[in-house]
Enzyme design. Structure first.
Site, mmCIF file in Angstrom:
data_model
loop_
_atom_site.group_PDB
_atom_site.id
_atom_site.type_symbol
_atom_site.label_atom_id
_atom_site.label_comp_id
_atom_site.label_asym_id
_atom_site.label_seq_id
_atom_site.Cartn_x
_atom_site.Cartn_y
_atom_site.Cartn_z
ATOM 1 N N HIS A 20 0.827 -1.210 0.000
ATOM 2 C CA HIS A 20 0.000 0.000 0.000
ATOM 3 C C HIS A 20 0.861 1.260 0.000
ATOM 4 O O HIS A 20 0.560 2.229 -0.708
ATOM 5 C CB HIS A 20 -0.915 -0.024 1.228
ATOM 6 C CG HIS A 20 -1.729 1.215 1.395
ATOM 7 N ND1 HIS A 20 -1.506 2.123 2.409
ATOM 8 C CD2 HIS A 20 -2.764 1.721 0.678
ATOM 9 C CE1 HIS A 20 -2.359 3.112 2.315
ATOM 10 N NE2 HIS A 20 -3.138 2.892 1.269
ATOM 11 N N GLU A 42 -4.082 7.758 7.594
ATOM 12 C CA GLU A 42 -5.093 6.878 7.009
ATOM 13 C C GLU A 42 -5.403 5.709 7.946
ATOM 14 O O GLU A 42 -6.556 5.324 8.128
ATOM 15 C CB GLU A 42 -4.605 6.374 5.654
ATOM 16 C CG GLU A 42 -5.648 5.643 4.843
ATOM 17 C CD GLU A 42 -5.147 5.237 3.471
ATOM 18 O OE1 GLU A 42 -5.924 4.601 2.723
ATOM 19 O OE2 GLU A 42 -3.977 5.543 3.136
ATOM 20 N N GLU A 70 2.115 1.838 -3.429
ATOM 21 C CA GLU A 70 1.071 2.420 -4.276
ATOM 22 C C GLU A 70 1.021 3.936 -4.106
ATOM 23 O O GLU A 70 0.807 4.675 -5.073
ATOM 24 C CB GLU A 70 -0.270 1.777 -3.927
ATOM 25 C CG GLU A 70 -1.473 2.370 -4.609
ATOM 26 C CD GLU A 70 -2.597 2.684 -3.638
ATOM 27 O OE1 GLU A 70 -3.077 3.837 -3.614
ATOM 28 O OE2 GLU A 70 -2.994 1.765 -2.896
#
Length: 418
Positions: A47, A127, A50
């Site tokens: 992640h 996040e 990304e």
């Protein structure tokens, strides 16, 4: 047929679904790599990677990447899942070449600047914090972890804060070099695209991908179990479920029909019994999640601490009822919902692009819509009853967050489902 497939000399597959009647196209690269490919010590690296590829290449800084796609009115995004990572853009038909150039650039020439990495780690930590503060979101991560303990497929996609906080540049670069070989990638496009032009473009642009490596995935081993977390909330957010089925399993479509029938809409059994008749929850639904080699089925509900003692037995009772009696009418209604969702998705270039890419990664071929509809239509009531019995034969997985004092013990819940 509007779909064409070409495999380049380096192993990259190019797949297109031409829709000549639209003015736009969605194009992207889907990678056969995700959270389950991580080691525990770098959980969250897929992640974070990304995020990082958008932070600058040898030719473009982060601002320029954003400016170039938005200068033509396009949109660029990405996501990480447990088995796949995707990078895609939606643009007007004349700007497909720009979108491919941008995606090829970030996937082959990202610099992973240390200062950008430091900032992006902080963003990902925010996040993670946001997810932890959203109980009806994070409860699914705990459900997954309880179902697949100490396995890559059970770890959170966002990663654990303690791990992400100390993630180093070398780990991100190494993960990309190991897993982003062309044989594990599909360049897919749907919309007003020319297949041959896209192939020629891909041959020029995707010329610096890493060599292939032999990467055997750890098999997914469903175990079941529970997670409970006491929080001062107005509601208990809970998920209970069982071992599901993989993409290639013959019970894939029977399970989709069963889940729709049980908790897939306002006419479903759970919605009618739990919400409409008893008023025990505002939100309740069932879901499935398939992997190459397994999957999950679950029921989510948000309810009050005074209602939970009634809600769980009702959910268990409704599951048991499916093993005994299923009406042809409700099976037909569930099949209709699934077929409508499949056919309506054909109206979106983004949906068609993603579906094509995922089918290429999972099955190695595009699955014609007529074949999908035929498989849905073939599901009968006896298959729904049978797949439900199969679910209930596996160990229970249970996760709950909130005022959990009145939630009955795991073994008592499991006993209700026998």
């Amino acid at each position: 047929m509007s779909i064409r497939i070409t495999t380049l000399k380096n192993g990259l597959r190019v797949a297109t679904d031409r829709i000549a009647t639209v003015e736009s196209a969605t194009v992207g690269v889907w990678c056969d790599v995700g959270t389950r490919d991580e080691q525990a010590k770098v959980n969250g690296v897929a992640h974070l990677l990304e995020h990082m590829v958008f932070k600058g290449t040898r030719r473009r800084n982060a601002a320029r990447i954003a400016e170039e796609i938005e200068a033509v009115g396009g949109h660029m995004n990405a996501y990480t899942a447990r088995e796949q990572t995707a990078y895609y853009a939606r643009v007007l038909k004349d700007d497909v070449a720009l979108a491919v150039d941008l995606i090829a650039d970030i996937l082959q020439h990202s610099v992973f600047d240390p200062d950008e990495l430091r900032r992006e780690r902080a963003v990902v930590l925010q996040e993670i914090g946001q997810a932890n503060d959203t109980p009806d979101d994070i409860v699914f991560d705990h459900f997954q972890a309880a179902a697949y303990p100490d396995q890559g497929v059970g770890r959170p996609v966002l990663g654990r804060a303690t791990v992400v906080r100390r993630m180093q540049r070398a780990s991100v670069k190494e993960f990309m070099a190991r897993h982003y070989a062309p044989q594990r990638l599909v360049l897919a496009a749907a919309g007003n695209v020319d297949h041959d032009k896209l192939v020629r473009l891909a041959e020029r642009k995707f010329d610096a991908l890493p060599p292939p490596t032999n990467q055997a995935r750890e098999p997914a081993c469903y175990q079941g179990g529970e997670y409970r977390e006491k929080r001062a909330l107005d509601q208990i957010h809970l998920v209970l479920g069982f071992a599901g089925v993989g993409h290639h399993d013959p019970d894939f479509y029977p399970l989709q029909v069963m889940s729709t029938l049980l908790g897939g809409g306002m006419s479903s059994r759970l919605f009618q019994e739990v919400r409409e008749r008893r008023g025990l929850a505002y939100s309740i639904y069932s879901f499935t999640g398939s992997l190459r080699d397994g999957g999950l089925f679950g029921v989510y509900a948000g309810t009050g601490d005074k209602q939970v003692s009634e809600l769980i037995p009702v959910v268990a009772e409704e599951l048991i009822k499916v093993t005994a009696k299923v009406d042809d009418d409700e099976v037909a209604r569930a099949r209709a919902q699934l077929k409508a969702g499949t056919l309506m998705a054909l109206e979106s270039t983004s949906s068609r692009c993603e579906q094509l890419a995922q089918q290429m990664l999972v099955f190695g071929r595009p699955i014609p819509t007529a074949e999908i509809v035929r498989r849905i239509d073939s599901v009968k009531a006896d298959a729904v009853r049978r797949v439900t019995r199969r679910l209930l034969a596996s160990p229970l997985t249970f996760a709950a967050i909130g005022p959990v004092a009145r939630v009955e013990p795991y073994q008592r819940i499991a006993a209700r489902l026998n």
